[in-house]
Motif scaffolding. Structure first.
Motif, mmCIF file in Angstrom:
data_model
loop_
_atom_site.group_PDB
_atom_site.id
_atom_site.type_symbol
_atom_site.label_atom_id
_atom_site.label_comp_id
_atom_site.label_asym_id
_atom_site.label_seq_id
_atom_site.Cartn_x
_atom_site.Cartn_y
_atom_site.Cartn_z
ATOM 1 N N LEU A 84 0.836 -1.211 0.000
ATOM 2 C CA LEU A 84 0.000 0.000 0.000
ATOM 3 C C LEU A 84 0.867 1.255 0.000
ATOM 4 O O LEU A 84 0.434 2.314 -0.438
ATOM 5 C CB LEU A 84 -0.896 0.025 1.249
ATOM 6 C CG LEU A 84 -1.987 -1.032 1.295
ATOM 7 C CD1 LEU A 84 -2.776 -0.902 2.573
ATOM 8 C CD2 LEU A 84 -2.914 -0.905 0.108
ATOM 9 N N GLY A 85 2.068 1.128 0.564
ATOM 10 C CA GLY A 85 2.937 2.315 0.634
ATOM 11 C C GLY A 85 2.515 3.286 1.713
ATOM 12 O O GLY A 85 2.914 4.445 1.692
ATOM 13 N N LEU A 86 1.690 2.811 2.673
ATOM 14 C CA LEU A 86 1.230 3.714 3.739
ATOM 15 C C LEU A 86 2.092 3.497 4.977
ATOM 16 O O LEU A 86 2.640 2.427 5.187
ATOM 17 C CB LEU A 86 -0.233 3.427 4.087
ATOM 18 C CG LEU A 86 -1.211 3.554 2.927
ATOM 19 C CD1 LEU A 86 -2.592 3.090 3.356
ATOM 20 C CD2 LEU A 86 -1.278 4.985 2.455
ATOM 21 N N ILE A 87 2.150 4.515 5.816
ATOM 22 C CA ILE A 87 2.962 4.396 7.022
ATOM 23 C C ILE A 87 2.061 3.834 8.114
ATOM 24 O O ILE A 87 1.507 4.586 8.907
ATOM 25 C CB ILE A 87 3.502 5.765 7.423
ATOM 26 C CG1 ILE A 87 4.190 6.414 6.219
ATOM 27 C CG2 ILE A 87 4.465 5.664 8.584
ATOM 28 C CD1 ILE A 87 4.283 7.899 6.285
ATOM 29 N N THR A 88 1.854 2.545 8.099
ATOM 30 C CA THR A 88 0.964 1.953 9.099
ATOM 31 C C THR A 88 1.303 0.482 9.238
ATOM 32 O O THR A 88 1.908 -0.109 8.349
ATOM 33 C CB THR A 88 -0.513 2.105 8.674
ATOM 34 O OG1 THR A 88 -1.323 1.453 9.637
ATOM 35 C CG2 THR A 88 -0.766 1.457 7.323
ATOM 36 N N PRO B 218 -9.746 4.646 2.516
ATOM 37 C CA PRO B 218 -8.672 5.011 1.585
ATOM 38 C C PRO B 218 -7.771 6.097 2.155
ATOM 39 O O PRO B 218 -8.271 7.088 2.687
ATOM 40 C CB PRO B 218 -9.429 5.524 0.362
ATOM 41 C CG PRO B 218 -10.737 4.846 0.424
ATOM 42 C CD PRO B 218 -11.061 4.684 1.880
ATOM 43 N N GLN B 219 -6.449 5.888 2.049
ATOM 44 C CA GLN B 219 -5.500 6.877 2.554
ATOM 45 C C GLN B 219 -4.543 7.293 1.437
ATOM 46 O O GLN B 219 -4.243 6.521 0.544
ATOM 47 C CB GLN B 219 -4.686 6.286 3.711
ATOM 48 C CG GLN B 219 -5.530 6.040 4.937
ATOM 49 C CD GLN B 219 -4.659 5.638 6.118
ATOM 50 O OE1 GLN B 219 -3.481 5.945 6.149
ATOM 51 N NE2 GLN B 219 -5.252 4.932 7.074
ATOM 52 N N LYS B 220 -4.051 8.520 1.596
ATOM 53 C CA LYS B 220 -3.144 9.020 0.565
ATOM 54 C C LYS B 220 -1.739 8.451 0.786
ATOM 55 O O LYS B 220 -1.277 8.344 1.916
ATOM 56 C CB LYS B 220 -3.085 10.549 0.630
ATOM 57 C CG LYS B 220 -2.424 11.167 -0.569
ATOM 58 C CD LYS B 220 -2.045 12.620 -0.373
ATOM 59 C CE LYS B 220 -3.241 13.525 -0.150
ATOM 60 N NZ LYS B 220 -2.833 14.945 -0.093
ATOM 61 N N ASP C 192 17.602 -5.811 -5.277
ATOM 62 C CA ASP C 192 17.667 -6.692 -4.115
ATOM 63 C C ASP C 192 16.322 -7.392 -3.976
ATOM 64 O O ASP C 192 15.425 -7.184 -4.791
ATOM 65 C CB ASP C 192 18.003 -5.895 -2.853
ATOM 66 C CG ASP C 192 17.040 -4.743 -2.656
ATOM 67 O OD1 ASP C 192 15.873 -4.879 -3.061
ATOM 68 O OD2 ASP C 192 17.450 -3.695 -2.100
ATOM 69 N N VAL C 193 16.192 -8.210 -2.938
ATOM 70 C CA VAL C 193 14.921 -8.931 -2.797
ATOM 71 C C VAL C 193 14.236 -8.491 -1.507
ATOM 72 O O VAL C 193 13.491 -9.231 -0.893
ATOM 73 C CB VAL C 193 15.147 -10.456 -2.791
ATOM 74 C CG1 VAL C 193 15.582 -10.924 -4.158
ATOM 75 C CG2 VAL C 193 16.180 -10.845 -1.743
ATOM 76 N N LEU C 194 14.507 -7.258 -1.117
ATOM 77 C CA LEU C 194 13.920 -6.774 0.135
ATOM 78 C C LEU C 194 12.574 -6.120 -0.137
ATOM 79 O O LEU C 194 12.385 -5.515 -1.187
ATOM 80 C CB LEU C 194 14.848 -5.744 0.760
ATOM 81 C CG LEU C 194 16.273 -6.225 0.986
ATOM 82 C CD1 LEU C 194 17.155 -5.065 1.364
ATOM 83 C CD2 LEU C 194 16.288 -7.276 2.090
ATOM 84 N N PRO C 195 11.677 -6.177 0.839
ATOM 85 C CA PRO C 195 10.404 -5.461 0.675
ATOM 86 C C PRO C 195 10.610 -3.961 0.903
ATOM 87 O O PRO C 195 11.578 -3.569 1.551
ATOM 88 C CB PRO C 195 9.509 -6.058 1.767
ATOM 89 C CG PRO C 195 10.461 -6.573 2.794
ATOM 90 C CD PRO C 195 11.727 -6.955 2.097
ATOM 91 N N ARG C 196 9.741 -3.152 0.368
ATOM 92 C CA ARG C 196 9.791 -1.703 0.603
ATOM 93 C C ARG C 196 8.421 -1.238 1.081
ATOM 94 O O ARG C 196 7.410 -1.522 0.438
ATOM 95 C CB ARG C 196 10.120 -0.953 -0.684
ATOM 96 C CG ARG C 196 11.488 -1.228 -1.285
ATOM 97 C CD ARG C 196 12.596 -0.547 -0.492
ATOM 98 N NE ARG C 196 13.863 -0.502 -1.200
ATOM 99 C CZ ARG C 196 14.741 -1.499 -1.235
ATOM 100 N NH1 ARG C 196 14.454 -2.632 -0.638
ATOM 101 N NH2 ARG C 196 15.893 -1.355 -1.878
ATOM 102 N N LEU C 197 8.440 -0.506 2.216
ATOM 103 C CA LEU C 197 7.155 -0.011 2.738
ATOM 104 C C LEU C 197 6.752 1.291 2.066
ATOM 105 O O LEU C 197 5.632 1.736 2.186
ATOM 106 C CB LEU C 197 7.286 0.280 4.240
ATOM 107 C CG LEU C 197 7.719 -0.894 5.104
ATOM 108 C CD1 LEU C 197 7.845 -0.445 6.533
ATOM 109 C CD2 LEU C 197 6.687 -1.995 5.002
ATOM 110 N N GLN C 198 7.750 1.937 1.449
ATOM 111 C CA GLN C 198 7.486 3.259 0.870
ATOM 112 C C GLN C 198 7.905 3.232 -0.587
ATOM 113 O O GLN C 198 8.849 2.523 -0.936
ATOM 114 C CB GLN C 198 8.376 4.276 1.581
ATOM 115 C CG GLN C 198 7.991 4.508 2.990
ATOM 116 C CD GLN C 198 7.039 5.698 3.082
ATOM 117 O OE1 GLN C 198 7.268 6.736 2.518
ATOM 118 N NE2 GLN C 198 5.950 5.495 3.770
ATOM 119 N N PRO C 199 7.271 4.021 -1.418
ATOM 120 C CA PRO C 199 7.693 4.069 -2.818
ATOM 121 C C PRO C 199 9.161 4.459 -2.909
ATOM 122 O O PRO C 199 9.623 5.331 -2.192
ATOM 123 C CB PRO C 199 6.812 5.170 -3.410
ATOM 124 C CG PRO C 199 5.615 5.190 -2.545
ATOM 125 C CD PRO C 199 6.084 4.831 -1.173
#
Length: 1653
Positions: A180-184, A192-194, A538-545
């Motif tokens: 989702l790219g949200l800080i949560t 829905p969140q921006k 790399d094969v790491l997840p990303r929480l933010q774009p």
């Protein structure tokens, strides 16, 4: 669009559009089948989930098919034919999206509807595992104060999440997971969140894979001035590093931001960045070291590799709260040996592959190493040990940039860390970013890097700007060892001086980017990255774009996300793919890739991909085939069934699905889980085919232009010896215009691809809607390329380019499409750069092809047809431009030499020249050579070694008539020369005349660019206009030499408005007439000594100041008045110095030839003296009067500025000297001195007044009996020696007469005078219109009413008299009217004379005489304009006979008329003009009266105050008023009261009030009316008391009137009385008003002498 809008023919074909074909995924040989049950509806868009699909039809309806378990009644079964979603009916859906098991739709109004599986909150409905029917979702922005609903444009759905792109280009997300790219951390998110991380950026498109998200974001416009931050926004490390080695310096800006990697809490506290070493495969080693373990991780050999995929330097959020994230704990290595081994294995494993990569994948542009030449050592052979080879050389790979090499053991890792870390106290470090070791600051290198950190990429200090577009984001440069001791700042300077190249990436072009899809894009990704589908290496997840750095500059235009892989389509029709490659879905080699890599689609035309779709584990590519019909390529699982055994294999590279090309023109391809789907158009009337052809050729054209740009243009710009700076600049200009055109074509290609996916409405084609963009870009490019050609650019280029281009022979041939072996390089280059213009013909052809598909009457046909012909005519026009350029180039080659070199300019084109002796100068000598060359901007006349250039904008040509004997003659007029040219034949004459005329016309119009549609038919003017605007520099005119004129011309002469600037700084701005300043203008002359300007604003005539103007001298003096022949002449005012300066003074009066001459008033403010008298040659000469601030008064003769001759001198105390003077205030000779008490001395006097006078004479004490002579005789004859009033201000009146067109007063034609008045009013009005002070409305009305002249025919009547009076009042209200100007000037001079020092009581009689003189002289003017006006003192016969039966005022009738004629009946200058003049002159005049009567009035006032203390009755009885006249009752505040003994100020109150108004009036006539009214009020009061008729006798009347005068308490009554006496109409003295006035005067004297007993 609604079908009604289409033309009928198109409507028929519409049924053959948007046909849906479906087939099972997983096989290359499957045959697509028509989807049943749509009954001819056109499908615009489709979306597929794992087992289901959605269709959107043209009417905005939505259909579902496949397995729909959320639909009641369809839980188990499968819907083979589409089912209409009834809930959405009437909402007009514009786009649909399908996730794995859920759906979304967006309506026209931007509302989102979701339905399907909601287990993870992906439908944004809380606590409901499944949403059966489409349900509207509310998306509102909490940042706006009234919650505003966010309008959505596009949706993307994954397995457990949904993204929406809003109208304001921001992403909103809901569902579950890091994608989702949200800080949560709390999922599911059902509101829905921006996605804040991308807020503020322009997101162009979004795509969702199963568990990852992609966004296509527009690059930020290049900010010219903003320095790029030194440190990363997120992790606060330095972005640019510098390593100083013994033999070289390495600078790198590749920086990896570890942001977005999940981590455990304890590490967040004290994280230290550890550079990670990374291979192409993308596995990464990340050492992380906490503060307590200070031992170096790796012993001897430390290799640092920096990624180039860090967070974007310009990322818009400045390190928000997410800045505390680092690499996961499990990546740490416990043992240094392990690290060492790992490094070695990695490097061995990947070295060969890297080298291979370098050679093969970079097909677009030479890799960075090639561009840098030999700066960086090349890769050594593979034999050397892998680690050594890595350490000793810098190898470049696509995703990884090795930044620095260190000698073994040179630096421990600890030091390296300090090198990049930031002490937390420093700016740029974030609160959560951990604190590196304490010795960080000690390391001097860290300091140096921080200070010298190259200021962002814009300074381009050590890096060639040409690399702007090079593949990686990182740049580095090794410099030889010598430089390592030099400070980087110095290096920067050296570097900057050399590089002057252009960036070939076009700068942000606002207009095109707004109208067409932008190519300046970045790809951002976030979510799960297990398979490398995020593309960050790399094969790491990303929480933010996070920005996928390696796609920067790749011009990505479309993203597709599959189950675990991603595709990016670029404008060059290439596809980059990354992520899982289990089934070969990436379209290239079998391993998975964590960094975007080019997919190899084996289409016929090379890379021709224009559509992609990513399914669960396969990819579909839509590419151009030979006949422009799209071919479909499949890449992924191959399932073949043999004997019920499933055999799975993968496609090695994308395979063409043959069966698809038979069904029609594919416009869209959609991939899902089980199924694939196509949208197909049938080619009705060739319409679809033509569109595909246009798009396909445009894409290939772009590819070709890009090739030319990168393979030819860029290396050319890099060559050193390109000739002079001028040529280099032209080449750079051409290159940047080429880039711009190339970029536009790329944008157009992208827009055509998306056009084909859409509705395909002809009128929304960019080439139609925004044709001006294309026409302009082509024209601009043509201008720069022809300019380059004319300057011989291609010939100059050929020499230095031979070396580099001869190697690439086949590349050149491929690009220029010429197979001729022995072609000249110059011609090849020429061809290459003129190649883009051929494209215009193709546009025209395609547009005409499209037009044929419509009915001839339809608007579409018209539009397409017009545009087609427009492109065609532009193509011809540009071709003509090329021919002109080649002709000009030929000319320069044929006539080399100094002269031609000086004439050769890039924009200059040859039109014709007279080397064939076709044109010669008339009367030229036998041996003289006259050669004429006509260019598009000038006519050159060359003789032997000299030549003269005549600019065309100021050249006039005319054919001479045959009669004058000039056969075949042409006359050329230029501002300073006139030439007569003779041509050899009439044909030559016609040719030259036409050529010159057209060239002049073209030069005046400016650019010769083609006019747009519809201009084709206009015939060019044969003759250029005679009157025109142009700029010109004079070269020989004696007066204007070297001056530059910019303005209007008429036949070779400045004429009209213009600005003329001389070389010495003088400047004239205003109107010209036939070459000279004439009319109103402004002129400045610099005064070098004072460093200021003389400044004149005013009127000119024939090149000289003439008329009224204001001249401000640099010295501070200001002259305002009349000029003649550049000299002050006429009436004028000269102010010298400010009041504070050394010698302030003021002169107003007459000037002759720049000198004061005639009557004038000079106010010497410093000495406190004012002189009023005659002047000659700037000196006081003749009679005059001087007054000083100390009350001295002199009148008499002056000679050369001194009192000389006979004069009278009065001092303040009335001492008078009458006699001879020799110098200022110096008595000398015979005279009489009279003392204030009447004693006098006669004799000879000598000495200066006020400082002891020697007297030889006799003292007389007049006998006491002669006391009837109150005043000394001298006082009585004051003014005798002054200038007679009629001699004063003659110049002012003369100016007015001359304005009316009269030579001398009264001599001239009256009608001419009226014409002059009309002209003056209108021109002045026009003048004022231009000036900023806008006329007030009342002023405008006055001007309008003055346009009517009072007419008189027949006898002169009172009515006509009134009309004249009204006209005069209006005329005197505006200074634009000659009479108004006169009055304004007179008022000014009068005030100048009698204000300040001039308000001296001795001047009163002089002032009164002056007013009378004004009246007399203005009356003369008025009678000249209105000849019917009777002369002074004559009576106008009254129409109604006056009734004589009335008794006079004294008869007691309240409304009685006087027997003498009414004031209006006798024509006098007083009656006519005083109302206009006196109010303006009143203040100084009344002041003089007050000063003169000061003593009398003081006595009067004291008496008034004393008597007013009494009550009414006491005062009445004291004054002896008869008791019968005493009022019995008075009305106070409206109620009647009896008069008691203490009543005060109540009796005769109305009369008192009436008399007090005398102070508010100006003219004697008005004041007399006030007195008359007062008498009438008194009678009224008495009548009420007596209640009977009676006759006043003066004895009765006088005391009552005296009472009223006392009670009126008029302060300056004496002044009022004297003013009336001096200025009243003479004929009134014996009338009724005269008697009343006498009564008032008597009262005044009575009060002064009243014995107050």
């Amino acid at each position: 669009m609604d079908s009604q809008e289409r033309s009928s023919e198109e409507a028929e074909g519409a049924k053959e559009r948007g046909l849906v074909y479906v087939w099972k995924a997983g096989s290359c040989s499957a045959t697509p089948e028509r989807l049943p049950g749509l009954s001819g509806k056109t499908v615009l868009q489709a979306a597929l989930g794992i087992h289901h699909g959605l269709l959107l039809t043209e009417g905005g309806e939505v259909y579902s098919f496949g397995q729909l378990p959320w639909r009641p009644g369809l839980e188990k079964s499968c819907a083979n034919s589409p089912i209409l979603e009834n809930t959405l009916l009437g909402h007009h859906v514009i786009t649909v999206a399908a996730g794995s098991f859920h759906n979304g739709a967006v309506t026209e109004s931007g509302v989102v509807y979701m339905w399907g599986n909601n287990a993870a909150g992906q439908c944004a409905v809380p606590n409901q595992p499944c949403v059966p029917e489409p349900q509207p979702i509310s998306i509102s922005d909490s940042e706006t104060s009234p919650l505003l609903a966010v309008r959505i444009l596009q949706l993307a759905c994954g397995e457990e999440h949904t993204l929406a792109l809003s109208l304001s280009r921001e992403i909103w997300a809901w569902g579950s997971g890091c994608q989702l790219g949200l800080i949560t951390t709390t999922f599911p998110v059902t509101k829905p969140q921006k996605v804040e991380h991308l807020a503020g950026r322009v997101v162009l498109q979004i795509a969702c894979g199963a568990y990852h998200s992609l966004a296509l974001v527009q690059c930020l416009p290049v900010q010219e001035m903003k320095p790029i931050p030194e440190r990363c926004n997120h992790c606060s490390q330095l972005l640019i590093t510098m390593t100083d080695k013994e033999d070289h310096v390495i600078i790198s800006d590749s920086h990896c931001c570890p942001l977005g990697v999940a981590l455990s809490d304890n590490q967040a506290e004290n994280r230290v960045f550890c550079p990670s070493v990374e291979t192409l495969e993308g596995k990464s080693v990340t050492g992380s070291q906490s503060e307590d373990s200070q031992k170096p991780l790796v012993g001897e050999h430390t290799l640092v590799a920096l990624e180039s995929d860090g967070a974007s330097v310009l990322s818009s959020n400045d390190g928000q709260e997410e800045s505390g994230m680092s690499s996961p704990g499990n990546a740490q290595f416990p043992d240094k040996k392990e690290v060492k081994e790992y490094l070695i294995s990695l490097s061995e494993h990947s070295l060969n592959e890297r080298l291979e990569q370098n050679i093969c994948t970079e097909s677009e542009q030479p890799s960075q190493e090639e561009q840098l030449g030999a700066c960086i050592p090349g890769p050594p052979g593979t034999g050397t040990s892998a680690l050594n080879s890595l350490v000793s050389s810098c190898v470049s790979a696509v995703g990884v940039r090795v930044a620095a090499t260190y000698e073994a053991g040179a630096l421990s890792l600890k030091k390296v860390m300090n090198f990049y870390g930031t002490p937390s106290g420093e700016p740029g470090s974030q609160p959560g970013s951990g604190s590196p070791g304490p010795e960080a600051l000690k390391d001097s290198r860290e300091e140096q890097v921080r200070l010298e950190s190259l200021q962002g990429k814009k300074s381009s200090s050590l890096v060639d700007i040409r690399e702007e577009e090079s593949e990686g984001g990182s740049r580095r440069l090794s410099l030889p060892g010598l430089l390592s001791q030099v400070s980087p700042r110095l290096l920067r300077k050296v570097g900057r001086a050399k590089m002057r190249t252009v960036a070939l990436t076009p700068t942000y072009s606002g207009e095109a980017d707004a109208l067409l899809p932008s190519l300046r894009t970045e790809v951002w990704s976030w979510g799960k990255g297990k398979e490398g589908q995020l593309g960050h290496g790399d094969v790491l997840p990303r929480l933010q774009p996070l920005c996928v750095k390696s796609l920067d500059g790749k011009e990505v235009i479309h993203l597709s996300a599959g189950g675990h892989h991603s595709l990016a389509l670029t404008a060059k029709s290439q596809v980059y793919s990354w992520g899982s490659n289990v089934s070969g879905q990436l379209g290239h080699s079998s391993s998975p890739t964590t960094v975007p890599r080019l997919a190899k689609v084996p289409s016929v035309c090379g890379d021709g991909v224009w559509g992609t779709a990513a399914g669960l584990d396969y990819s579909l590519f839509l590419a151009d085939e030979e006949d422009f019909q799209p071919g479909l390529y499949y890449s992924g699982q191959e399932t073949t069934t043999e004997d019920n055994l499933y055999e799975n294999s993968c496609t090695k590279s994308p395979v063409l699905l043959l069966s698809c090309s038979k069904i029609g023109y594919i416009s869209n391809v959609i991939a899902g889980g089980d199924n694939c789907l196509l949208l197909v158009d049938k080619n009705v009337m060739g319409y679809i085919a033509s569109l595909h052809e246009l798009a396909s050729t445009e894409r290939r054209f772009y590819f070709k232009l890009s090739e030319i740009k990168s393979q030819i243009l860029r290396p050319l710009l890099g060559l050193d010896n390109l000739g002079n700076a001028n040529t280099v600049q032209l080449l750079q200009e051409m290159a940047s215009r080429f880039s711009k055109l190339c970029y536009l074509i790329g944008q157009h290609g992208a827009s055509l691809s998306s056009f084909l996916h859409g509705v395909k409405e002809a009128r929304s084609l960019a080439i139609l809607k925004h044709s001006s963009l294309f026409l302009d870009s082509y024209t601009e490019y043509c201008t720069s390329v022809t300019n380059f050609l004319v300057m011989g650019g291609f010939m100059l280029l050929a020499k230095p380019a031979i070396g580099f281009l001869s190697k690439n022979q086949e590349l050149l041939q491929k690009l220029s499409e010429k197979n001729d072996e022995n072609l000249q390089l110059v011609e090849v280059l020429n061809d290459l750069f003129f190649m883009p213009f051929r494209r215009l013909h193709n546009y025209a052809k395609t547009l005409l092809k499209l037009a044929i598909c419509f009915e001839a009457a339809s608007p579409e046909y018209q539009q397409l047809h017009d545009s087609g012909s427009c492109y065609e005519s532009l193509a011809l026009h540009l071709n003509r431009k090329r021919k002109e350029a080649e002709y000009t180039l030929g000319f320069w080659k044929t006539f080399p030499g100094k002269m031609t070199d000086s004439l050769r300019k890039p924009e200059r084109r040859l039109i014709c020249e007279s080397s064939n002796r076709g044109l010669s100068l008339q009367h030229a000598g036998r041996f003289s050579v006259n050669w004429f060359i006509l260019f598009n901007d000038a006519l050159v006349h060359a003789q032997f070694s000299t030549h003269h250039i005549f600019p065309l904008s100021t050249l006039w040509v005319e054919a001479l008539s045959e009669e004058s004997g000039n056969v075949n003659g042409l006359k050329i007029i230029t501002p300073e020369e006139q030439l007569v040219l003779v041509s050899s034949t009439p044909q030559e004459k016609t040719k030259w005349l036409r050529a010159i005329s057209q060239a002049v016309d073209q030069a005046l119009k400016g650019t010769s660019d083609l006019l747009l549609v519809g201009a084709g038919g206009s015939v060019p003017r044969q003759e250029p206009p005679i009157s025109r605007s142009a700029k010109y520099t004079f070269y020989k005119d004696p007066r204007f030499k070297d001056a530059v004129y910019d303005g209007r011309w008429l036949s070779g002469k400045p004429h009209g408005r213009g600005v003329l600037k001389w070389a010495d700084g003088r400047m004239y701005s205003g109107t010209f007439r036939t070459g000279l300043e004439d009319g109103f203008g402004e002129y400045r002359v610099p005064n070098r000594a004072l460093n200021k300007d003389d400044h004149y604003v005013g009127y000119w005539k024939e090149g000289k100041m003439c008329g009224h103007g204001v001249y401000s001298y640099a010295t501070g003096e200001v002259y305002e008045g009349c000029f003649q022949d550049n000299m002050r002449h006429g009436h004028g005012l000269l102010r010298s110095g400010k009041l504070t300066s050394s010698s302030p003074s003021m002169f107003i009066g007459q000037w002759t030839m720049d000198k004061k001459s005639g009557y004038g008033v000079f106010d010497d403010i410093t000495r406190g003296e004012k002189y009023m008298g005659m002047w000659q040659d700037d000196l006081c000469q003749g009679n005059g009067v001087v007054v000083t601030q100390f009350g001295l008064y002199y009148e008499g003769a002056f000679s050369t500025n001194k009192m000389m001759g006979t004069g009278i001198l009065l001092s303040e105390d009335d001492t008078v000297y009458e006699g001879e003077f020799s110098d200022n205030w110096t008595l000398s000779g015979k005279g009489t001195l009279t003392l204030p008490n009447g004693d006098y001395i006669e004799g000879l006097f000598s000495g200066e007044w006020g400082s002891g006078i020697k007297i030889t004479g006799t003292y007389f004490k007049p006998s006491l009996y002669e006391n009837e002579k109150d005043k000394p005789k001298a006082l009585r004859k004051l003014g005798v020696l002054a200038v007679p009033p009629d001699e004063k201000w003659k110049a002012v009146f003369e100016e007015c007469w001359s304005q009316l067109g009269c030579e001398s007063p009264g001599q001239g034609d009256r009608w001419k005078a009226w014409d002059n008045i009309a002209v003056a009013l209108t021109t002045n009005r026009r003048q004022h219109k231009d000036s900023p002070e806008v006329l007030s409305r009342s002023h405008t009305q006055t001007l309008e009413s003055l346009e009517f002249i009072p007419q008189h025919t027949g006898a002169f009547t009172l009515e006509k008299y009134e009309n004249i009076k009204k006209y005069l009042i209006k005329a005197c209200d505006t200074p634009l009217h000659p009479l108004g100007k006169l009055v304004e000037t007179l008022v000014a001079v009068y005030r100048m004379t009698y204000v300040g020092v001039g308000s001296n009581r001795r001047l009163l009689q002089e002032a009164v005489r002056e007013i009378k003189s004004y009246l007399k002289r203005i009356f003369q003017l008025v009678r000249f304009l209105f000849p019917d006006l009777p002369e002074e003192g004559s009576t106008i016969p009254c129409l109604a006979a006056e009734t004589k039966g009335r008794r006079s005022f004294c008869s007691g009738k309240s409304d009685s008329r006087s027997e003498s004629p009414e004031p209006g009946y006798v024509v006098t200058s007083f009656g006519l003009l005083l109302p206009v003049l006196l109010p303006r002159l009143y203040p100084p005049l009344f002041m003089l009266y007050a000063l003169d009567n000061e003593r009398e009035e003081d006595i009067y006032w004291e008496c008034v105050l004393r008597l007013n203390k009494q009550t009414d009755l006491a005062l009445l009885s004291f004054l002896g008023v008869q008791v019968k006249f005493w009022p019995g009752t008075v009305s106070i505040l409206g109620e009647s009261r009896k008069v008691s003994s203490n009543t005060k100020d109540a009796c005769f109150a109305s009369a008192v009030e009436c008399l007090q108004q005398i102070s508010t009036t100006f003219t004697p006539a008005d004041k007399l009316k006030v007195i008359q009214q007062t008498f009438e009020e008194i009678s009224q009061n008495v009548l009420e008391t007596l209640q009977e008729d009676f006759l006043w006798s003066m004895d009765d009347l006088f005391p009552v009137f005296l009472y009223v005068v006392l009670r009126a308490r008029i302060r300056n009554l004496g002044s009022e009385v004297h003013l009336i006496e001096d200025l009243m109409d003479p004929y009134l003295q014996h009338g009724e008003q005269g008697i009343m006035f006498t009564t008032l005067k008597a009262c005044y004297y009575q009060i002064q002498h009243e014995k107050l007993t």
